[in-house]
Design a protein around this motif. Sequence first.
Motif, PDB file in Angstrom:
ATOM      1  N   ALA A 292       3.522  12.473  24.485  1.00  0.00           N
ATOM      2  CA  ALA A 292       2.319  11.710  24.010  1.00  0.00           C
ATOM      3  C   ALA A 292       2.588  10.798  23.099  1.00  0.00           C
ATOM      4  N   SER A 293       3.654  11.502  22.028  1.00  0.00           N
ATOM      5  CA  SER A 293       3.660  10.392  20.751  1.00  0.00           C
ATOM      6  C   SER A 293       4.372   9.366  21.511  1.00  0.00           C
ATOM      7  N   GLN A 294       5.279   9.083  22.228  1.00  0.00           N
ATOM      8  CA  GLN A 294       6.263   8.333  22.526  1.00  0.00           C
ATOM      9  C   GLN A 294       5.002   7.144  23.694  1.00  0.00           C
ATOM     10  N   ARG A 295       4.524   7.835  24.204  1.00  0.00           N
ATOM     11  CA  ARG A 295       3.076   7.029  24.540  1.00  0.00           C
ATOM     12  C   ARG A 295       2.187   6.181  23.329  1.00  0.00           C
ATOM     13  N   ALA A 296       2.042   7.093  23.004  1.00  0.00           N
ATOM     14  CA  ALA A 296       1.259   6.557  21.561  1.00  0.00           C
ATOM     15  C   ALA A 296       2.128   5.098  20.699  1.00  0.00           C
ATOM     16  N   TYR A 297       3.321   5.004  20.370  1.00  0.00           N
ATOM     17  CA  TYR A 297       4.090   4.663  19.933  1.00  0.00           C
ATOM     18  C   TYR A 297       4.552   3.017  20.998  1.00  0.00           C
ATOM     19  N   GLN A 298       4.271   3.462  22.081  1.00  0.00           N
ATOM     20  CA  GLN A 298       4.122   2.471  23.716  1.00  0.00           C
ATOM     21  C   GLN A 298       2.823   1.194  23.329  1.00  0.00           C
ATOM     22  N   GLN A 299       2.103   2.064  22.919  1.00  0.00           N
ATOM     23  CA  GLN A 299       0.567   1.592  23.102  1.00  0.00           C
ATOM     24  C   GLN A 299       0.335   0.744  21.984  1.00  0.00           C
ATOM     25  N   THR A 300       1.014   0.629  20.959  1.00  0.00           N
ATOM     26  CA  THR A 300       0.868   0.074  19.830  1.00  0.00           C
ATOM     27  C   THR A 300       1.532  -0.876  19.552  1.00  0.00           C
ATOM     28  N   GLY A 301       0.940  -2.070  19.488  1.00  0.00           N
ATOM     29  CA  GLY A 301       1.007  -3.477  19.295  1.00  0.00           C
ATOM     30  C   GLY A 301       1.279  -4.302  21.139  1.00  0.00           C
ATOM     31  N   ASP A 302       1.342  -5.130  20.781  1.00  0.00           N
ATOM     32  CA  ASP A 302       1.685  -6.471  21.842  1.00  0.00           C
ATOM     33  C   ASP A 302       2.904  -6.217  22.899  1.00  0.00           C
ATOM     34  N   ASP A 303       3.648  -5.543  22.471  1.00  0.00           N
ATOM     35  CA  ASP A 303       4.595  -5.539  23.724  1.00  0.00           C
ATOM     36  C   ASP A 303       4.634  -4.172  24.482  1.00  0.00           C
ATOM     37  N   PRO A 304       4.466  -4.026  25.552  1.00  0.00           N
ATOM     38  CA  PRO A 304       4.227  -2.740  26.063  1.00  0.00           C
ATOM     39  C   PRO A 304       5.917  -1.677  25.892  1.00  0.00           C
ATOM     40  N   ILE A 305       7.081  -2.329  25.790  1.00  0.00           N
ATOM     41  CA  ILE A 305       7.749  -1.402  25.458  1.00  0.00           C
ATOM     42  C   ILE A 305       7.826  -0.560  23.826  1.00  0.00           C
ATOM     43  N   GLY A 306       6.860  -1.284  22.799  1.00  0.00           N
ATOM     44  CA  GLY A 306       6.368  -0.806  21.211  1.00  0.00           C
ATOM     45  C   GLY A 306       7.573  -1.843  20.503  1.00  0.00           C
ATOM     46  N   PRO A 307       6.705  -1.206  19.464  1.00  0.00           N
ATOM     47  CA  PRO A 307       7.133  -2.264  18.368  1.00  0.00           C
ATOM     48  C   PRO A 307       8.371  -2.673  17.238  1.00  0.00           C
ATOM     49  N   GLY A 308       9.673  -1.457  18.038  1.00  0.00           N
ATOM     50  CA  GLY A 308      10.859  -1.349  17.142  1.00  0.00           C
ATOM     51  C   GLY A 308      10.436  -0.276  16.353  1.00  0.00           C
ATOM     52  N   THR A 309      11.625   0.382  15.976  1.00  0.00           N
ATOM     53  CA  THR A 309      11.190   1.319  14.618  1.00  0.00           C
ATOM     54  C   THR A 309      12.150   0.734  13.798  1.00  0.00           C
TER      55      THR A 309
END
Length: 274
Positions: A201-218
């Motif tokens: 669920a955390s990985q999914r929440a990360y991916q749903q952050t911002g405009d990029d479907p793979i996530g914003p980067g860390t």
Amino acid sequence: MHMRRTARAAITVGLLGIFAGCAPGGSEAGDAAQDTQEPKNARPETGAEVRYASAGRLPEHIASDGTTIVVGNPSARSTVHVYEDPRCPVVEEYEQTGAKAVHKLVREGEIKTEYTFASFRDDRVGGDGSKQAVNALRAALEKKKFVEYHAVLFKNQTVVESSGGFTTERLLALAEKVPGLRDEAFDRAVRRMTYRSFVTASQRAYQQTGDDPIGPGTPTVVVNGHTIDDGLQHVKFDESLLDLLVTDLHERPGMWDMAYKPLRDEVEDESTAP
């Protein structure tokens, strides 16, 4: 005095380059969704200010969304939301540099920190160390030892990653460095990946952050809804500058539109100019 400090930040940041973070596709960190906890007043009322004697005394809990781990004074009006993958070397650099300022402000009760954990590095470099570490961090939260264990993991990340990664046994060995963390329940949670659903669920929440479907980067760092990225990227890796920026946005939220956003856009435009 305030404007001199802001000017100093502008001059310093303008001289710095742009630093890329970890991302599933190897790109720079992008825009994150805005945090909804924009401070309503300049500073918390005196009665709401709390100082904590040590990191181990900080309140910590899981938010109602089931994925965000919240650390610090519940009454704090300012929030720093951080997106991290435990195996990302750039996150390790952030934790050993700029994050020190954030941790200090959290202990002083000025702000609280929110964490969302990604685990995409496993797909990029192989293994399951990120997932194992996120699961272990969630298990530590059950013991109210998240803050201390989080610090231990990133203090040892470089050595661990160069010698096999965050395996079950390595995670348990590192837990020995946090007094009171290891017991039968914690060990079982780490060995059996008890919080596997939290990791997913955390990985999914990360991916749903911002405009990029793979996530914003860390690491992606969001201060009261404002993403510290692009032309401000390097601020995350400078303790004094991040302290300055977070304090500015805590005391005077309008400084984002007055100074930091224009500076971010200007530096980014200059860096991409032909």
